[in-house]
Structures are given as C-alpha cells and as structure tokens.
Motif scaffolding. Structure first.
Motif, PDB file in Angstrom:
ATOM      1  N   VAL A 105       4.191   0.654 -15.293  1.00 49.66           N
ATOM      2  CA  VAL A 105       4.129  -0.664 -14.650  1.00 49.66           C
ATOM      3  C   VAL A 105       2.777  -1.314 -14.890  1.00 49.66           C
ATOM      4  O   VAL A 105       2.687  -2.516 -15.142  1.00 49.66           O
ATOM      5  CB  VAL A 105       4.414  -0.549 -13.137  1.00 49.66           C
ATOM      6  CG1 VAL A 105       4.113  -1.867 -12.425  1.00 49.66           C
ATOM      7  CG2 VAL A 105       5.863  -0.132 -12.902  1.00 49.66           C
ATOM      8  N   CYS A 106       1.731  -0.511 -14.842  1.00 51.81           N
ATOM      9  CA  CYS A 106       0.377  -1.049 -14.972  1.00 51.81           C
ATOM     10  C   CYS A 106      -0.387  -0.318 -16.074  1.00 51.81           C
ATOM     11  O   CYS A 106      -1.154   0.608 -15.783  1.00 51.81           O
ATOM     12  CB  CYS A 106      -0.379  -0.946 -13.651  1.00 51.81           C
ATOM     13  SG  CYS A 106      -2.037  -1.668 -13.708  1.00 51.81           S
ATOM     14  N   TYR A 120       6.880   1.224  -4.937  1.00 43.61           N
ATOM     15  CA  TYR A 120       5.645   0.856  -4.238  1.00 43.61           C
ATOM     16  C   TYR A 120       5.889   0.470  -2.789  1.00 43.61           C
ATOM     17  O   TYR A 120       4.938   0.214  -2.049  1.00 43.61           O
ATOM     18  CB  TYR A 120       4.981  -0.329  -4.941  1.00 43.61           C
ATOM     19  CG  TYR A 120       4.498  -0.074  -6.337  1.00 43.61           C
ATOM     20  CD1 TYR A 120       3.142   0.048  -6.617  1.00 43.61           C
ATOM     21  CD2 TYR A 120       5.393   0.031  -7.409  1.00 43.61           C
ATOM     22  CE1 TYR A 120       2.691   0.255  -7.919  1.00 43.61           C
ATOM     23  CE2 TYR A 120       4.947   0.244  -8.704  1.00 43.61           C
ATOM     24  CZ  TYR A 120       3.601   0.359  -8.947  1.00 43.61           C
ATOM     25  OH  TYR A 120       3.152   0.559 -10.222  1.00 43.61           O
ATOM     26  N   TRP A 145       6.559 -11.343  -9.641  1.00 46.18           N
ATOM     27  CA  TRP A 145       6.266  -9.911  -9.714  1.00 46.18           C
ATOM     28  C   TRP A 145       5.137  -9.572 -10.692  1.00 46.18           C
ATOM     29  O   TRP A 145       4.829  -8.396 -10.877  1.00 46.18           O
ATOM     30  CB  TRP A 145       7.539  -9.167 -10.116  1.00 46.18           C
ATOM     31  CG  TRP A 145       8.737  -9.715  -9.417  1.00 46.18           C
ATOM     32  CD1 TRP A 145       9.711 -10.511  -9.944  1.00 46.18           C
ATOM     33  CD2 TRP A 145       9.054  -9.565  -8.029  1.00 46.18           C
ATOM     34  NE1 TRP A 145      10.626 -10.857  -8.974  1.00 46.18           N
ATOM     35  CE2 TRP A 145      10.244 -10.291  -7.782  1.00 46.18           C
ATOM     36  CE3 TRP A 145       8.458  -8.882  -6.956  1.00 46.18           C
ATOM     37  CZ2 TRP A 145      10.854 -10.357  -6.538  1.00 46.18           C
ATOM     38  CZ3 TRP A 145       9.054  -8.950  -5.711  1.00 46.18           C
ATOM     39  CH2 TRP A 145      10.226  -9.676  -5.510  1.00 46.18           C
ATOM     40  N   LEU A 199       0.306  -7.628  -3.444  1.00 41.79           N
ATOM     41  CA  LEU A 199       1.429  -8.562  -3.427  1.00 41.79           C
ATOM     42  C   LEU A 199       2.326  -8.295  -2.221  1.00 41.79           C
ATOM     43  O   LEU A 199       2.789  -9.240  -1.556  1.00 41.79           O
ATOM     44  CB  LEU A 199       2.220  -8.443  -4.727  1.00 41.79           C
ATOM     45  CG  LEU A 199       3.434  -9.360  -4.882  1.00 41.79           C
ATOM     46  CD1 LEU A 199       3.018 -10.831  -4.829  1.00 41.79           C
ATOM     47  CD2 LEU A 199       4.174  -9.056  -6.187  1.00 41.79           C
ATOM     48  N   MET A 234      10.119  -5.246 -12.959  1.00 37.07           N
ATOM     49  CA  MET A 234      10.382  -5.522 -11.543  1.00 37.07           C
ATOM     50  C   MET A 234      11.232  -4.440 -10.867  1.00 37.07           C
ATOM     51  O   MET A 234      11.005  -4.095  -9.699  1.00 37.07           O
ATOM     52  CB  MET A 234      11.049  -6.899 -11.434  1.00 37.07           C
ATOM     53  CG  MET A 234      11.739  -7.201 -10.122  1.00 37.07           C
ATOM     54  SD  MET A 234      13.534  -7.063 -10.342  1.00 37.07           S
ATOM     55  CE  MET A 234      14.066  -6.912  -8.649  1.00 37.07           C
ATOM     56  N   SER A 248      -2.351   0.873  -6.748  1.00 33.15           N
ATOM     57  CA  SER A 248      -2.562  -0.550  -6.527  1.00 33.15           C
ATOM     58  C   SER A 248      -4.049  -0.759  -6.293  1.00 33.15           C
ATOM     59  O   SER A 248      -4.695   0.031  -5.599  1.00 33.15           O
ATOM     60  CB  SER A 248      -1.781  -1.063  -5.309  1.00 33.15           C
ATOM     61  OG  SER A 248      -0.401  -1.168  -5.579  1.00 33.15           O
ATOM     62  N   LEU A 263       9.419  -1.635  -9.018  1.00 30.78           N
ATOM     63  CA  LEU A 263       8.510  -1.932  -7.902  1.00 30.78           C
ATOM     64  C   LEU A 263       9.007  -1.408  -6.563  1.00 30.78           C
ATOM     65  O   LEU A 263       8.234  -1.353  -5.602  1.00 30.78           O
ATOM     66  CB  LEU A 263       8.266  -3.446  -7.826  1.00 30.78           C
ATOM     67  CG  LEU A 263       7.638  -4.077  -9.076  1.00 30.78           C
ATOM     68  CD1 LEU A 263       7.268  -5.529  -8.806  1.00 30.78           C
ATOM     69  CD2 LEU A 263       6.414  -3.289  -9.541  1.00 30.78           C
ATOM     70  N   VAL A 290       0.260  -4.198  -6.833  1.00 27.25           N
ATOM     71  CA  VAL A 290       1.552  -4.423  -6.192  1.00 27.25           C
ATOM     72  C   VAL A 290       1.412  -4.378  -4.674  1.00 27.25           C
ATOM     73  O   VAL A 290       2.038  -5.158  -3.956  1.00 27.25           O
ATOM     74  CB  VAL A 290       2.587  -3.395  -6.692  1.00 27.25           C
ATOM     75  CG1 VAL A 290       3.930  -3.615  -6.012  1.00 27.25           C
ATOM     76  CG2 VAL A 290       2.734  -3.481  -8.210  1.00 27.25           C
ATOM     77  N   GLN A 291       0.556  -3.481  -4.167  1.00 20.35           N
ATOM     78  CA  GLN A 291       0.346  -3.422  -2.723  1.00 20.35           C
ATOM     79  C   GLN A 291      -0.257  -4.733  -2.208  1.00 20.35           C
ATOM     80  O   GLN A 291       0.108  -5.215  -1.130  1.00 20.35           O
ATOM     81  CB  GLN A 291      -0.569  -2.264  -2.347  1.00 20.35           C
ATOM     82  CG  GLN A 291      -0.737  -2.056  -0.838  1.00 20.35           C
ATOM     83  CD  GLN A 291       0.580  -1.767  -0.132  1.00 20.35           C
ATOM     84  OE1 GLN A 291       1.294  -0.844  -0.516  1.00 20.35           O
ATOM     85  NE2 GLN A 291       0.918  -2.547   0.882  1.00 20.35           N
TER      86      GLN A 291
END
Length: 757
Positions: free
Chosen positions: A664-665, A615, A543, A552, A609, A753, A612, A549-550
């Motif tokens: 998250v970011c 997303y 993760w 991923l 995590m 993302s 997420l 994230v997109q």
C-alpha cells in the motif's frame, strides 16, 4: 459466449501440451490476453507480445495501421505485418517500429493492400513463439531474443513469394545486399522525447537467395524494381523468393549503429540454424523466469490467468542497453544522445507502476531492480531530471514525482548501489522545478503547492490529485533523508507530509478542489470526473493517502465511519458525470461495465483501496474484496482485464495479490496481507531461499484467513516485513468461508501510518 469457447479451447490445448511438456510454464501463458480492446473500452490494451523478459525489442502481429496505438485488436481479421514494437500503451503509441510481411501472389507493398486475412483458430500465441497461418495458406512463425527475432515464412507452392519490409514513416533508410541475402537500414520514427539523431538500426539476414528485389516509397507504395538503396521519410524494400519457399529471417537492431546491430544478431542468433533452436532458448529463459513462482492447486484456468499476468509483469521496464564485443553493457542514451557504458532502462510510467510492479520486482527480481533504480539517478545526470514517464526519453506524462517513491522504497529494502546525497539532490531538484514536457517532468504547480499547502484549482489542472501525490512523494523524500542521515532535507520535507489534510472537506467527506483564496471550488459532485482529479473522481482520490491511512481515518471520524465509506464504494450506484472531459472516456465506461459501484479497478488511483480495511479493524473485508476482484475482473482471454494493463501494473496487482500481499505504501518495508489465491505457492528467491505460502483449505468460497503462522510462529498482524519474506520459510494460513472477526483487529496489527510513527 465466444470468449468462453476460446478459453475452453485454450485450456484443452493447454492440457494436451502440458502432458507433453509437463514443466513448461509458457504453455499457461496466453499472450492474446487483453487484446480485445478499442478506443471506447479497454480490456487491457495489450498486443500478443513475443519477447524475452524486459527485452529491448518486442515483436507482434499488426492488425492496425502504422501510427495507430491499437497495434493488434482481437476482433479484427487481417494482419498487415509482423512488427518490432516498443509500445507501452495504446495511448502513447510507438517508436522505432518496423515490420516484415509475407506477400503471396501479386506484389503489394501498401500496408492496406498487402494485409492478409486470418482466423484465431490458426493462431498460436505464447511468449517464446507466435504462429499464424493466413487464409491464403502463408504461415509466419517467430521466436524472440532480447534484441532480435527469428522468423520463418512458409509460402504455398504455386504463388509468387515476397517479403515486404516497412520501416514506417518518420525517416527511413534501407539497403539491399543480395550477395549476403541481407537488408540493412534504420527507422527514425519516434516522438519528441528523443535527440534529433535518434535512430533504430536494423539488420535482416535471410537463409535463401533472392529471386528479385526492389525498394518502394510513400503511402502509395511506388516501386523501384531492382533498386538496392533508398532514403526518405517513408521508404521500404521487398524481396522475392522462389515459389513455395520456406525462408527464415534473422533480425536484430541497435540504437547505436548498424555495426552494433550486426553484433547483436551474431551474439543472439548466430548459432541458431532454425526457429526451433531460438524458441528452445527463449523457452528456457521464460521457464526460469516464470518458475520463480510455482503454484499448486486451483484450476487450469486459474493457473493460466496467473501465469499470463506474471508474464506481463516482466515485460516493462524495457532494457535499453546492448552488449559490446567483450560482453560489456553499453547504451545510446535517449537523454543526451551519447553512447555510455553501463545499464539503462526505459519505457515505464511510474504513476501506474510504483504501486505494484516495483514492489513485486523487489521481491522476485532484486538484481534487476537494483540496476534499474541506479539507472534513475544516471538519467538525472544525463538530462537534469528524474524519469517519471520514460518513452524512451522524458515524456513526463500523468502526475506526481514517483521516482521518489522508487528510490525511497529501494533504500528502505536495502538496495543501495547509488549515492544517497546525489539522489537527494535529484529529488529536491525534481520537486522545486517544472521541466519541459508533461506535468510530471518536474512538478507542475510546485510553487503554489508549497505556498498554500495545496495546489489550487482551477489555476492548475488536476490540482487535488497532484496535491495528494506530491504529499506522498514528499513523505518518500523525508523518509529517504531520514534513512540516509540528511537532517536538513528530512526537516524540510517533514513540513508538507500532512498536506493531504488541506484538500479534505469534512462537510462533504471527500477530497475536493480548493481555490487559491482557500475557498472550496463550487458545485461539488463526488461522481464528477476530471477537473481537480486525474482520470477519476472524488470517490477514487479520497484514498490517496498512502503514507498515513490512520491520519485519513482520523480526518473522517474514526474506524466505523472510515469502514462505512469503504463499504459504500461498492454499494453506491456506478453512475458518473463526464465533467471536464466532456465525453465518456474509456475509464468511465469500464467502471460502469464492471458494475461494482464506484470501484474502478481498470485505472490505478483506487487499486489499493481494497487493502485499507486492514488499517481499520476489519481485515476480512480486504480478504473478501481482493478475491472477488481477482475472480471477476481477470482471466486469460482477450477480455482479460477491466481496463488498461499499463506496462505491467494491472498484471502485477494480480500477481502480488495472488501471493496474498500488497504494498500500500512503497517507501516502507511492509506488505499488507490480503488473501492468497492458491492452496500452495513456492517462490524461489534470488538469494537461494524459498518462500512457501500455504493456504490450507483454500477455495473459491474459503477466502477468509482464520489463523496464520510464519515459520511455525502464530501472528495476527495484517502485514509482513520485506526481510521476513526475503528470509524465506513458510507462511501458513488456515482458510474458511466465514470471517474471523477477532483476528487482526488490534491497533498493533495495523500496518504503518505516519500519524502512528
């Protein structure tokens, strides 16, 4: 059962105190939270910190031996000293430590022989005040200032009364000045991160005359009665007072000089005639800090958990500056060994704290945050490196170059008290060099990373974890360059922001180790710890694509596959293989203990995590799991955490999650939405505005957001912008006990993302 009783006693006491001091938020804080830790299993690895917010010095009772990282362990029953400490973690040990210990009856200076038994029922532990009465009837009290402490020792009437000073090994000097009721000296115990001449200078002034005194030397404690001065690798002092005395000691220290320590004592303790006066000032300071967030609703136990975590979120990083006679900030630099004007901070490991602590600081403490970010560039000027693990100089522990995250995140949010071109120079130097010390001083494996697009394993330890963190750090540098108009660096770092894809193996559905010939490292097992990973396994590092994230999600085959994998973290067995660690380390034991599958909240890699799901079209699962983690894995007792507290990160995770938010970011301006814990929370912002977070119908069962408005305007997106928060107003949620399956599921509701830029 024992800690249930402790919690109940604490809350009963809290109720009595809160009726007496209705608005005193320090009464909710139990500084014993997380202290029931040991090498094999961590419940926080904290100690009862008596200190002011970000204070230069902390004070704590000491149950462990000098030199041990486990200063205070709740299951122990004796104390050997009251210690000035700068310890960030049990795993990093301490520096500039010294202690005082009251001794009754026979004089004992050896740390083991002077130890006195106590019971926790005779212990009070709050941020502004610590008190304990030993079974020998000696009582110690202490209240903090930023660079000092006010102590009081109360002795029984019929016994000899001594106070022993222990400067610890590593180089010490003491001088007793009976005519001034004073001891001065220094302790030089430190680590390899400091200049050779580094010392912690101290001044101790008592309010009662000395009956006798002397010095002592070595582990065996060889006493020289009547001696006033000594210098050695390990040398201390003792003072005798009249029997039955109640004696106060004012203590302050400095990294600059004894004269500066004297000034610190005068500035911070000079006007205080009693511990109560010092406590009153400390209490006011802590109430102002804790009062930035006022919660309503919820149980007293829940409030205690919240404010205990909030307290620990404001201890690190530590102030490393002092004030001159005119009140101007000055500091001894742990980087170049010189005295400078201005602000300096230290004692923080960014691998832990970039995730929650600094995004929380940006909201609650922007003035402090601005000074701190500027000090990062100052550290580069004085040492040639950006900090990654400062303790107090460069330790370089853990992995990644997360000073880049802090700088980029600060610029995105409007903190701009530093030259962007100079900061970019520091960033570029950091990622294209390997410095001395640990792997995060510079960049371990940087050449291979840029040649192959990943760090190869086993050529470089922890290579896959490093690849993922370097990739995110490069995105931070790219975004910073873009925001500051530095096109050359923007294009340069743009080339590596997708490097996470190079360590994803679709055949197994995980990130994994990759050799320098491009072939995957053999015998893959997602539950095996170590090897290409840091303090975790493939389940935890899958993760670590904070900025995309997109991307991923796309790699893994879309939303349904991604969500199923998130779900499986909690449903697969909580088994592990020890891998290259060759033994069960405490992080493994903690994951097994909490029994939530492969979710390992006691360590940092997987702490984001849960968020997420926002997303991938199922935000209600974030709401479910974040509330479960807060309810099950946190409390205000000595068993308060499910792993290392880590300089405020694990506490900050709780505080910002209790607000219903998470970054998250870092590097974006977005805070992803979770599920607020309290029915109402009022945040007093430094700009004078108030942010009110209302959760109508909130309860332990009603954890799901049904609808949301910001200042009366409905919204469905799964994030809020930093400026929206800082502009104040009212965020209003309606909560329910069932998911709102149609809310927050549109593409435009998803947080940032890079692939969707």
């Amino acid at each position: 059962m024992k800690y249930v009783l402790i919690t109940l006693l604490f809350i009963v006491g809290l109720g009595v105190e809160s009726r007496a001091q209705k608005n005193d938020l320090t009464r909710y804080v139990n500084t014993l939270q997380g202290t029931n830790s040991k090498y094999e299993l961590t419940r926080g690895n904290t100690y009862p910190t008596t200190a002011l917010p970000w204070g230069m010095n902390f004070w704590t009772p000491q149950t462990g031996p000098n030199g041990s990282g486990w200063i205070y362990q709740h299951f122990k029953d004796s104390i050997r000293g009251f210690r000035q400490t700068h310890q960030c973690s049990s795993w990093t040990n301490d520096y500039s430590a010294f202690s005082l210990m009251p001794v009754s009856g026979k004089l004992e200076v050896n740390q083991y022989k002077r130890a006195a038994e106590f019971s926790h029922k005779d212990e009070i532990a709050h941020p502004d005040y610590y008190k304990v009465t030993f079974t020998n009837k000696v009582t110690t009290e202490m209240s903090p200032t930023e660079r000092g402490v006010h102590m009081r020792f109360s002795f029984p009437n019929k016994e000899n009364s001594y106070v022993v000073l222990d400067p610890n090994k590593g180089g010490s000097y003491v001088k007793i000045i009976p005519s001034e009721r004073k001891i001065i000296g220094y302790s030089k115990n430190a680590n390899g991160s400091v200049p050779k001449e580094f010392a912690n200078y101290f001044v101790i002034v008592f309010d009662k005359p000395f009956e006798s005194y002397g010095t002592w030397i070595g582990d065996e404690g060889i006493i020289s009665e009547g001696n006033q001065e000594i210098k050695d690798d390990y040398a201390g002092a003792y003072i005798q007072f009249r029997k039955g005395v109640k004696v106060q000691a004012k203590i302050a220290s400095s990294y600059i000089s004894i004269e500066q320590a004297e000034l610190n004592l005068k500035q911070e303790l000079g006007m205080h005639k009693s511990v109560e006066q010092t406590r009153s000032v400390a209490n006011k300071i802590w109430n102002e800090a804790l009062g930035k967030i006022l919660v309503e609703g919820g149980s007293e136990e829940l409030k205690s958990t919240f404010y205990s975590c909030f307290f620990r979120s404001m201890l690190f990083p530590r102030k490393f500056y002092e004030l001159d006679a005119q009140g101007n900030p000055i500091y001894y630099s742990p980087y170049d060994g010189k005295v400078h004007e201005g602000f300096m901070y230290t004692d923080n490991g960014f691998w832990d704290t970039f995730r929650a602590q600094f995004p929380l600081n940006a909201i609650l403490h922007p003035g402090f945050h601005d000074r701190y970010i500027t000090s990062l560039v100052t550290a580069y000027d004085q040492s040639g490196w950006l900090p990654s693990w400062s303790f107090p100089g460069h330790q370089g522990g853990m992995i990644g170059n997360h000073a880049l995250s802090l700088i980029a995140d600060a610029w995105a949010k409007g903190f701009r008290s530093y030259n962007p071109e100079h900061a970019m120079e520091a960033m570029f130097h950091e990622v294209t060099n390997k410095g001395p010390g640990g792997p995060a001083n510079g960049r371990d494996g940087w050449k291979e990373y840029y040649i192959y697009g990943y760090v190869p394993y086993p050529d470089v330890r922890e290579a896959t974890a490093k690849t993922l963190e370097y990739c995110y750090n490069d995105w931070c540098a790219m975004e910073f360059a873009k925001m500051t108009g530095q096109t050359f660096y923007e294009k340069l770092f743009e080339k590596s922001v997708y490097n996470y894809k190079n360590v994803y193996d679709p055949s197994v559905g995980f990130m994994r180790g990759r050799q320098n010939n491009g072939i995957w490292y053999p015998n893959f097992d997602p539950t095996e710890w170590g090897g290409p990973f840091t303090e975790g396994c493939a389940w935890h590092y899958l993760w670590s694509v904070f900025h995309d994230v997109q991307g991923l999600i796309n790699l893994m085959g879309g939303d349904k596959v991604f969500v199923a994998k998130l779900d499986s973290v909690f449903t697969v067995p909580n088994t592990f293989k020890v891998g290259t660690y060759n033994r069960v380390i405490h992080e493994m034991a903690e994951m097994e203990m909490i029994n939530m599958g492969q979710y390992a909240h006691g360590n940092q890699p997987i702490q984001h995590m849960i968020y997420l799901y926002n997303y991938a079209g199922e935000p209600w699962k974030t709401q479910k799991w974040v509330r479960k983690v807060m309810a099950d894995l946190y409390n205000a007792t000595p068993d308060g955490y499910s792993g290392d507290e880590d300089q405020g990160q694990t506490s900050s995770w709780y505080v910002i999650s209790a607000m219903g938010l998470y970054s998250v970011c870092p590097g974006t301006t977005e805070y992803v939405i979770g599920s607020p814990v309290f029915p109402r929370m009022t945040i007093q912002l430094e700009n004078g505005k108030k942010l009110i977070i209302e959760a109508e119908g909130n309860s332990a069962e009603n954890v799901y957001i049904q609808s949301a408005t910001l200042n009366g305007k409905p919204f469905t997106r799964n994030y809020l912008e930093y400026n929206e928060l800082m502009n104040g107003g009212i965020i209003h949620y309606k909560m329910g006990n069932k998911p709102a399956f149609e809310r927050g599921i549109k593409k435009e509701d998803r947080p940032y993302s890079y692939s969707e830029r």
